[in-house]
Design an enzyme around this catalytic site. Structure first.
Site, short mmCIF file in Angstrom:
data_model
loop_
_atom_site.label_atom_id
_atom_site.label_comp_id
_atom_site.label_asym_id
_atom_site.label_seq_id
_atom_site.Cartn_x
_atom_site.Cartn_y
_atom_site.Cartn_z
N ASN A 1 62.79 61.13 0.47
CA ASN A 1 63.39 61.35 -0.89
C ASN A 1 62.37 62.37 -1.30
OD1 ASN A 1 64.12 61.14 -3.44
ND2 ASN A 1 63.60 59.05 -3.73
N GLY B 1 55.83 54.84 -5.78
CA GLY B 1 54.89 55.61 -6.05
C GLY B 1 53.43 55.14 -6.77
N HIS C 1 68.97 55.01 -7.40
CA HIS C 1 67.41 54.94 -7.50
C HIS C 1 66.99 54.41 -8.56
CE1 HIS C 1 63.36 56.02 -6.94
NE2 HIS C 1 63.33 56.17 -5.71
N GLU D 1 63.79 48.85 -2.58
CA GLU D 1 62.53 49.36 -3.18
C GLU D 1 62.09 48.73 -4.38
OE1 GLU D 1 62.69 53.71 -1.72
OE2 GLU D 1 63.85 53.71 -3.75
N GLU E 1 64.44 55.35 -10.46
CA GLU E 1 64.19 56.28 -11.38
C GLU E 1 65.41 56.85 -12.07
OE1 GLU E 1 62.17 58.89 -8.77
OE2 GLU E 1 60.41 57.43 -8.52
N LYS F 1 62.67 64.02 -4.21
CA LYS F 1 62.39 63.81 -5.67
C LYS F 1 62.52 65.15 -6.48
CE LYS F 1 60.59 59.19 -5.19
NZ LYS F 1 59.95 58.29 -5.81
N SER G 1 55.77 53.22 -1.49
CA SER G 1 54.54 53.55 -0.88
C SER G 1 54.44 53.25 0.60
CB SER G 1 53.43 52.73 -1.73
OG SER G 1 53.38 53.17 -3.20
P1 PGA Z 1 57.13 56.39 -2.89
O1 PGA Z 1 58.85 56.58 -3.26
O2 PGA Z 1 57.16 56.39 -1.50
O3 PGA Z 1 56.51 57.60 -3.31
O4 PGA Z 1 56.59 55.09 -3.21
C1 PGA Z 1 59.74 55.72 -2.36
C2 PGA Z 1 61.10 55.92 -3.40
O5 PGA Z 1 61.12 56.28 -4.56
O6 PGA Z 1 62.24 56.28 -2.57
#
Ligand code: PGA
Length: 259
Positions: A10, A181, A103, A175, A105, A12, A221
């Site tokens: 992803n 992140g 997601h 998640e 976010e 983003k 992460s």
């Molecule tokens: P990350 O993001 O690996 O940077 O923690 C995962 C995601 O949001 O899909």
């Protein structure tokens, strides 16, 4: 039948066109011999056509990070007066097999709800694109002992009314919001516990065969140094990778760990 691992990147809101092309060009040779896992990249919308052209004929699949649909006059919308939006049918037309929906976010910054995700999931199937549906609790919810109930509500809401054969093709990404992140990963035990709960709920809702077929990714992460341990858990069937998917070497190392 064993579930084939599925690792999706992803990206983003990252990747100007030249960067997106470079990233995927670096990735292609690194993963070309991998047959043990399905691989997908989810670039920003504008990079989708260029990435599509580059991965044509490779073992890398294409996904998007969101889609829009709503219900109007009893039908699922794939086009119309919705300025700025992109429908599942348009993503299919652009070569996408996958789309990430719900997601955290999008839930946090763009008002995404389980009900909205549910409409989008159904619109994706109408268009011939498969959804990766994201669920997960915040730190406050985890600390309050609410992880299981939060995830259950999200799954029930997002997947309501889906026929079992569609469900079997749907991917769920667990998640935990506190791990995205932040560099703070759920331990393999913490992740496995929730994955097993999700599969139990899917069994209740869709039957055992369907629940056993659904791939549940972990996201938050995931990195080359923790991927193998997470992916070795019986109910962790892959990863949704943010930050580490922006470096071809790291993403390839995670895919390699899915063997
Ligand atoms: P990350 O993001 O690996 O940077 O923690 C995962 C995601 O949001 O899909």
């Amino acid at each position: 039948m064993a579930r084939k691992k599925f690792i999706a990147g992803n990206w983003k809101e990252n990747g100007l066109l030249a960067e997106a092309k470079q990233l995927v060009q670096e990735l292609i040779p690194l993963v070309k011999d991998i047959t043990t896992a399905d691989i997908a990249v989810c670039p920003p919308y504008l990079a989708i056509p260029a990435v599509h052209e580059l991965i044509d004929g490779t073992n890398i699949q294409l996904g998007a990070q969101n889609a829009f649909s709503t219900e109007a006059k009893g039908a699922l919308v794939q086009k119309g007066a919705y300025t700025g939006e992109v429908s599942p049918a348009m993503l299919k037309d652009a070569g996408c097999q996958w789309v990430i929906l719900g997601h955290s976010e999008r839930r946090q910054y763009f008002g995404e709800t389980d009900e909205k995700v549910n409409v989008k999931v159904r619109a994706c199937y109408e268009a011939g694109v498969k959804p990766i549906v994201c669920v997960g609790e915040t730190l406050e919810e985890r600390d309050g002992g609410k992880t299981a109930s939060v995830v259950e509500k999200q799954i029930r809401g997002c997947l309501a009314g889906l026929p079992a054969d569609r469900m079997a093709e749907t991917v769920i990404a667990y998640e935990p919001v506190w791990a995205i992140g932040t560099g703070r990963t759920a331990t393999p035990d913490q992740a496995q516990e929730v994955h097993a709960q999700i599969r139990g709920l899917l069994t209740e809702l869709f039957g055992k065969d369907t629940a056993e077929a659904v791939r549940i990714q972990y996201g938050g992460s995931m990195k080359p140094d923790n991927a193998a341990e997470l992916l070795a858990q019986p109910d962790i069937d892959g990863g949704l990778i943010g930050g580490a998917s922006l470096k071809a070497g790291d993403f390839a190392a995670i895919i390699d760990a899915a063997k």
